[in-house]
Design a protein around this motif. Structure first.
Motif, PDB file in Angstrom:
ATOM      1  N   SER A  74     -23.343  14.073 -87.939  1.00 48.72           N
ATOM      2  CA  SER A  74     -23.373  13.677 -89.206  1.00 48.72           C
ATOM      3  C   SER A  74     -22.620  14.786 -90.008  1.00 48.72           C
ATOM      4  O   SER A  74     -22.460  14.612 -91.362  1.00 48.72           O
ATOM      5  CB  SER A  74     -25.056  13.834 -89.719  1.00 48.72           C
ATOM      6  OG  SER A  74     -25.654  15.103 -89.619  1.00 48.72           O
TER       7      SER A  74
ATOM      8  N   VAL B 286     -32.505  21.762 -88.984  1.00 48.11           N
ATOM      9  CA  VAL B 286     -31.744  21.815 -90.557  1.00 48.11           C
ATOM     10  C   VAL B 286     -30.222  22.436 -90.280  1.00 48.11           C
ATOM     11  O   VAL B 286     -29.426  22.361 -91.051  1.00 48.11           O
ATOM     12  CB  VAL B 286     -32.455  22.483 -91.523  1.00 48.11           C
ATOM     13  CG1 VAL B 286     -33.533  21.592 -92.078  1.00 48.11           C
ATOM     14  CG2 VAL B 286     -32.741  23.854 -91.335  1.00 48.11           C
TER      15      VAL B 286
ATOM     16  N   ALA C 203     -27.407  20.556 -91.719  1.00 48.08           N
ATOM     17  CA  ALA C 203     -27.623  18.990 -92.116  1.00 48.08           C
ATOM     18  C   ALA C 203     -27.353  18.629 -93.538  1.00 48.08           C
ATOM     19  O   ALA C 203     -27.653  19.375 -94.415  1.00 48.08           O
ATOM     20  CB  ALA C 203     -29.136  18.531 -91.847  1.00 48.08           C
ATOM     21  N   PRO C 204     -26.344  17.593 -93.754  1.00 50.22           N
ATOM     22  CA  PRO C 204     -25.867  17.360 -95.093  1.00 50.22           C
ATOM     23  C   PRO C 204     -26.903  17.309 -96.323  1.00 50.22           C
ATOM     24  O   PRO C 204     -26.854  17.706 -97.186  1.00 50.22           O
ATOM     25  CB  PRO C 204     -25.344  16.003 -94.983  1.00 50.22           C
ATOM     26  CG  PRO C 204     -24.828  15.915 -93.518  1.00 50.22           C
ATOM     27  CD  PRO C 204     -25.820  16.625 -92.919  1.00 50.22           C
ATOM     28  N   GLN C 205     -27.892  16.784 -95.926  1.00 48.16           N
ATOM     29  CA  GLN C 205     -29.353  16.722 -96.789  1.00 48.16           C
ATOM     30  C   GLN C 205     -29.791  18.015 -97.264  1.00 48.16           C
ATOM     31  O   GLN C 205     -30.428  18.318 -98.176  1.00 48.16           O
ATOM     32  CB  GLN C 205     -30.085  15.511 -96.460  1.00 48.16           C
ATOM     33  CG  GLN C 205     -31.001  15.944 -95.257  1.00 48.16           C
ATOM     34  CD  GLN C 205     -30.511  15.421 -94.050  1.00 48.16           C
ATOM     35  OE1 GLN C 205     -29.288  15.406 -93.948  1.00 48.16           O
ATOM     36  NE2 GLN C 205     -31.037  15.138 -93.147  1.00 48.16           N
ATOM     37  N   PHE C 206     -29.475  19.226 -96.358  1.00 53.00           N
ATOM     38  CA  PHE C 206     -30.140  20.538 -96.531  1.00 53.00           C
ATOM     39  C   PHE C 206     -28.920  21.400 -97.001  1.00 53.00           C
ATOM     40  O   PHE C 206     -29.353  22.628 -96.900  1.00 53.00           O
ATOM     41  CB  PHE C 206     -30.670  21.066 -95.313  1.00 53.00           C
ATOM     42  CG  PHE C 206     -32.106  20.218 -95.062  1.00 53.00           C
ATOM     43  CD1 PHE C 206     -33.105  20.983 -95.767  1.00 53.00           C
ATOM     44  CD2 PHE C 206     -32.237  18.941 -94.340  1.00 53.00           C
ATOM     45  CE1 PHE C 206     -34.626  20.259 -95.553  1.00 53.00           C
ATOM     46  CE2 PHE C 206     -33.589  18.519 -94.292  1.00 53.00           C
ATOM     47  CZ  PHE C 206     -34.791  19.269 -94.749  1.00 53.00           C
ATOM     48  N   GLN C 207     -27.872  20.963 -97.281  1.00 51.03           N
ATOM     49  CA  GLN C 207     -26.542  21.832 -97.594  1.00 51.03           C
ATOM     50  C   GLN C 207     -26.869  22.526 -98.934  1.00 51.03           C
ATOM     51  O   GLN C 207     -27.537  22.023 -99.813  1.00 51.03           O
ATOM     52  CB  GLN C 207     -25.355  21.021 -97.223  1.00 51.03           C
ATOM     53  CG  GLN C 207     -25.070  20.994 -95.944  1.00 51.03           C
ATOM     54  CD  GLN C 207     -23.546  20.254 -95.841  1.00 51.03           C
ATOM     55  OE1 GLN C 207     -22.895  20.117 -96.679  1.00 51.03           O
ATOM     56  NE2 GLN C 207     -23.462  20.004 -94.643  1.00 51.03           N
TER      57      GLN C 207
ATOM     58  N   LYS D 195     -28.545  25.186 -99.906  1.00 54.37           N
ATOM     59  CA  LYS D 195     -29.779  25.750-100.193  1.00 54.37           C
ATOM     60  C   LYS D 195     -30.013  27.340 -99.632  1.00 54.37           C
ATOM     61  O   LYS D 195     -31.078  27.623 -99.348  1.00 54.37           O
ATOM     62  CB  LYS D 195     -30.974  24.756 -99.494  1.00 54.37           C
ATOM     63  CG  LYS D 195     -31.144  23.422-100.165  1.00 54.37           C
ATOM     64  CD  LYS D 195     -31.915  22.461 -99.510  1.00 54.37           C
ATOM     65  CE  LYS D 195     -32.326  21.102 -99.760  1.00 54.37           C
ATOM     66  NZ  LYS D 195     -32.353  20.803-101.172  1.00 54.37           N
TER      67      LYS D 195
END
Ligand code: COA
Length: 160
Positions: free
Chosen positions: A33, A64, A84-88, A90
């Motif tokens: 991903s 993550v 993980a893209p949705q956790f970038q 941060k």
């Protein structure tokens, strides 16, 4: 098994621990991903058998990100870092990179890495954390319709 808890600069609590063989299926899902040209599963399996240090980060029991670093002959190399893209964006990449640096401190003088010239996010992260450009490798990476150059970057570690 070694593990530790740290907070990102955004206040997210991360649990860092060494990767084991049972983690590889979910590592591969994240790898596919996050990268246009992901590592093969066998590359992670080889790293677990070798001298590489392989660590993952979990947040609320969710994978993550992870980082793979190696050292030998006075140098160290960052082999993989993925979030993980949705956790970038941060602060997870920054924490994983800092952990990788700690893993090789005292074992190498320099930490090297290669990155696609088009990978602005990663180049920003590396520059912010103290890496500088030391060279380029022409047509080093495959792309969907050809090749692109790699930027070779390095960070000075404390002398061994
Ligand atoms: C590169 C990567 C690991 C960064 O992880 P991350 O957790 O998103 O990074 P962080 O949130 O810790 O960001 C740290 C710094 O990097 C830079 N950065 C990260 N993402 C950025 C973006 N989208 N645009 C610009 N700068 C960015 C910023 O300087 C950022 O600091 P700031 O948020 O305080 O401005 C992540 O984007 C990723 O997994 N990418 C896909 C895989 C990959 O390319 N790996 C590297 C291969 S060489």
């Amino acid at each position: 098994m070694n593990s530790l808890s740290i907070f990102t600069h955004t206040g997210l609590e991360l649990f860092l621990r060494e990767i084991t063989a049972t983690d590889i299926p979910q590592i591969m899902t994240l790898e596919r991903s996050a990268h246009t040209h992901p590592w093969r599963q066998s590359s992670f399996e080889d790293c677990l058998k070798g001298r590489q240090k392989c660590w993952l980060a979990e947040s609320k029991n969710l994978l993550v990100g992870y980082v793979v670093v190696t050292h030998g002959g006075g140098d160290a190399e960052l082999l993989n870092i993925s979030v993980a893209p949705q956790f970038q964006r941060k602060g997870i990449g920054q924490c994983l990179l800092a952990h990788a640096v700690n893993c090789v401190k005292g074992k190498a003088d320099m930490l090297f890495l290669e990155v696609r010239v088009s990978n602005r996010k990663a180049i920003e992260l590396y520059s912010k954390e103290g890496f500088f450009e030391v060279g380029q490798r022409k047509n080093y990476y495959p792309t969907v319709n050809g090749h692109e150059d790699a930027l070779l970057m390095a960070m000075q570690l404390d002398p061994i």
